[in-house]
Design a protein around this motif. Structure first.
Motif, PDB file in Angstrom:
ATOM      1  N   UNK A   6       0.821  -1.197   0.000  1.00 31.80           N
ATOM      2  CA  UNK A   6       0.000   0.000   0.000  1.00 31.80           C
ATOM      3  C   UNK A   6       0.863   1.257   0.000  1.00 31.80           C
ATOM      4  N   UNK A   7       0.304   2.295  -0.573  1.00 33.22           N
ATOM      5  CA  UNK A   7       0.945   3.601  -0.538  1.00 33.22           C
ATOM      6  C   UNK A   7      -0.070   4.578   0.037  1.00 33.22           C
ATOM      7  N   UNK A   8       0.354   5.340   1.023  1.00 32.31           N
ATOM      8  CA  UNK A   8      -0.515   6.313   1.656  1.00 32.31           C
ATOM      9  C   UNK A   8      -0.065   7.708   1.243  1.00 32.31           C
ATOM     10  N   UNK A   9      -1.033   8.572   0.944  1.00 32.31           N
ATOM     11  CA  UNK A   9      -0.728   9.928   0.504  1.00 32.31           C
ATOM     12  C   UNK A   9      -1.657  10.905   1.213  1.00 32.31           C
ATOM     13  N   UNK A  10      -1.077  12.003   1.708  1.00 29.80           N
ATOM     14  CA  UNK A  10      -1.853  13.040   2.377  1.00 29.80           C
ATOM     15  C   UNK A  10      -1.387  14.401   1.877  1.00 29.80           C
ATOM     16  N   UNK A  11      -2.347  15.283   1.628  1.00 30.47           N
ATOM     17  CA  UNK A  11      -2.034  16.624   1.147  1.00 30.47           C
ATOM     18  C   UNK A  11      -2.623  17.656   2.098  1.00 30.47           C
ATOM     19  N   UNK A  53      11.193   6.066   4.515  1.00 32.18           N
ATOM     20  CA  UNK A  53      11.330   7.033   3.436  1.00 32.18           C
ATOM     21  C   UNK A  53       9.970   7.681   3.203  1.00 32.18           C
ATOM     22  N   UNK A  54       9.908   8.983   3.426  1.00 36.16           N
ATOM     23  CA  UNK A  54       8.701   9.753   3.147  1.00 36.16           C
ATOM     24  C   UNK A  54       9.006  10.624   1.933  1.00 36.16           C
ATOM     25  N   UNK A  55       8.063  10.721   1.048  1.00 39.67           N
ATOM     26  CA  UNK A  55       8.268  11.509  -0.167  1.00 39.67           C
ATOM     27  C   UNK A  55       7.462  12.791  -0.084  1.00 39.67           C
ATOM     28  N   UNK A  56       8.075  13.882  -0.520  1.00 41.68           N
ATOM     29  CA  UNK A  56       7.475  15.211  -0.447  1.00 41.68           C
ATOM     30  C   UNK A  56       7.268  15.749  -1.854  1.00 41.68           C
ATOM     31  N   UNK A  57       6.079  16.288  -2.108  1.00 46.88           N
ATOM     32  CA  UNK A  57       5.804  16.972  -3.364  1.00 46.88           C
ATOM     33  C   UNK A  57       5.175  18.309  -3.015  1.00 46.88           C
ATOM     34  N   UNK A  58       5.729  19.385  -3.555  1.00 43.28           N
ATOM     35  CA  UNK A  58       5.223  20.731  -3.300  1.00 43.28           C
ATOM     36  C   UNK A  58       4.613  21.261  -4.587  1.00 43.28           C
ATOM     37  N   UNK A  71       3.909   7.778   1.599  1.00 41.10           N
ATOM     38  CA  UNK A  71       4.670   6.755   2.325  1.00 41.10           C
ATOM     39  C   UNK A  71       4.203   5.385   1.883  1.00 41.10           C
ATOM     40  N   UNK A  72       5.155   4.552   1.524  1.00 39.83           N
ATOM     41  CA  UNK A  72       4.887   3.147   1.254  1.00 39.83           C
ATOM     42  C   UNK A  72       5.603   2.359   2.341  1.00 39.83           C
ATOM     43  N   UNK A  73       4.850   1.764   3.277  1.00 39.51           N
ATOM     44  CA  UNK A  73       5.487   1.022   4.373  1.00 39.51           C
ATOM     45  C   UNK A  73       6.350  -0.121   3.850  1.00 39.51           C
ATOM     46  N   UNK A  74       7.470  -0.316   4.527  1.00 34.12           N
ATOM     47  CA  UNK A  74       8.332  -1.461   4.188  1.00 34.12           C
ATOM     48  C   UNK A  74       7.733  -2.723   4.744  1.00 34.12           C
ATOM     49  N   UNK A  75       8.263  -3.836   4.284  1.00 36.58           N
ATOM     50  CA  UNK A  75       7.839  -5.129   4.804  1.00 36.58           C
ATOM     51  C   UNK A  75       8.186  -5.222   6.282  1.00 36.58           C
ATOM     52  N   UNK A  76       7.309  -5.838   7.041  1.00 38.78           N
ATOM     53  CA  UNK A  76       7.574  -6.009   8.470  1.00 38.78           C
ATOM     54  C   UNK A  76       8.829  -6.839   8.666  1.00 38.78           C
ATOM     55  N   UNK A  77       9.664  -6.392   9.589  1.00 42.08           N
ATOM     56  CA  UNK A  77      10.880  -7.126   9.892  1.00 42.08           C
ATOM     57  C   UNK A  77      12.071  -6.689   9.062  1.00 42.08           C
ATOM     58  N   UNK A  78      11.864  -5.785   8.100  1.00 43.69           N
ATOM     59  CA  UNK A  78      13.004  -5.310   7.318  1.00 43.69           C
ATOM     60  C   UNK A  78      13.799  -4.330   8.164  1.00 43.69           C
ATOM     61  N   UNK A  79      15.079  -4.411   8.037  1.00 43.62           N
ATOM     62  CA  UNK A  79      15.956  -3.529   8.808  1.00 43.62           C
ATOM     63  C   UNK A  79      16.114  -2.210   8.062  1.00 43.62           C
ATOM     64  N   UNK A  80      15.879  -1.076   8.740  1.00 38.52           N
ATOM     65  CA  UNK A  80      16.033   0.205   8.064  1.00 38.52           C
ATOM     66  C   UNK A  80      17.496   0.473   7.738  1.00 38.52           C
ATOM     67  N   UNK A  81      17.764   1.217   6.665  1.00 39.91           N
ATOM     68  CA  UNK A  81      19.152   1.531   6.335  1.00 39.91           C
ATOM     69  C   UNK A  81      19.764   2.411   7.412  1.00 39.91           C
ATOM     70  N   UNK A  82      21.058   2.226   7.644  1.00 38.55           N
ATOM     71  CA  UNK A  82      21.751   3.010   8.664  1.00 38.55           C
ATOM     72  C   UNK A  82      21.896   4.448   8.183  1.00 38.55           C
TER      73      UNK A  82
END
Length: 122
Positions: A6-11, A53-58, A71-82
């Motif tokens: 899923x991808x969630x978008x809010x304006x 990772x959140x994406x911004x559009x102005x 925002x597109x949530x990552x798979x559960x249990x995935x390790x975020x990048x350092x």
């Protein structure tokens, strides 16, 4: 999280064309992303967005701008990048090397005035 596909978008609207005025619109849009994920059935709290990772559009409007966060949530249990690390002993803010502000991606303290001196001493 179960919403990996899923991808969630809010304006939200900002009535200013100046980036330093967009904070509230960005914050409201970001909070709405977590609210949408919860409404979709995921037990998401706002803290779940940390490290994501959140994406911004102005988009320009007649009176200001529209701020769109997605925002597109990552798979559960995935390790975020350092996060990128500062070189050892590098103190970007001039203070003690071990005293870098954890709330600044560049290792520098946040200046809410953006360096402006307008209004000082009045």
């Amino acid at each position: 999280m179960a919403t990996t596909d899923r991808k969630f978008t809010a304006t939200e609207e900002s009535t200013s064309k100046h980036p330093h005025d967009w904070g509230r619109a960005m914050a409201v849009a970001i909070c709405r992303l977590a609210d949408m994920a919860r409404e979709a059935g995921d037990p998401v709290h706002h803290e779940a967005l940390v490290g994501e990772d959140l994406h911004l559009f102005v988009e320009d409007t007649e009176d200001g701008v529209n701020i769109t966060m997605s925002w597109t949530p990552r798979e559960q249990g995935t390790v975020p990048p350092a996060p990128p690390a500062l070189p050892a002993g590098d103190s970007a803010n001039g203070d003690d090397p071990g005293d870098d502000d954890p709330h600044s991606a560049s290792g520098q303290r946040f200046d809410p005035t953006g360096g402006s001196t307008a209004g000082l001493g009045q």
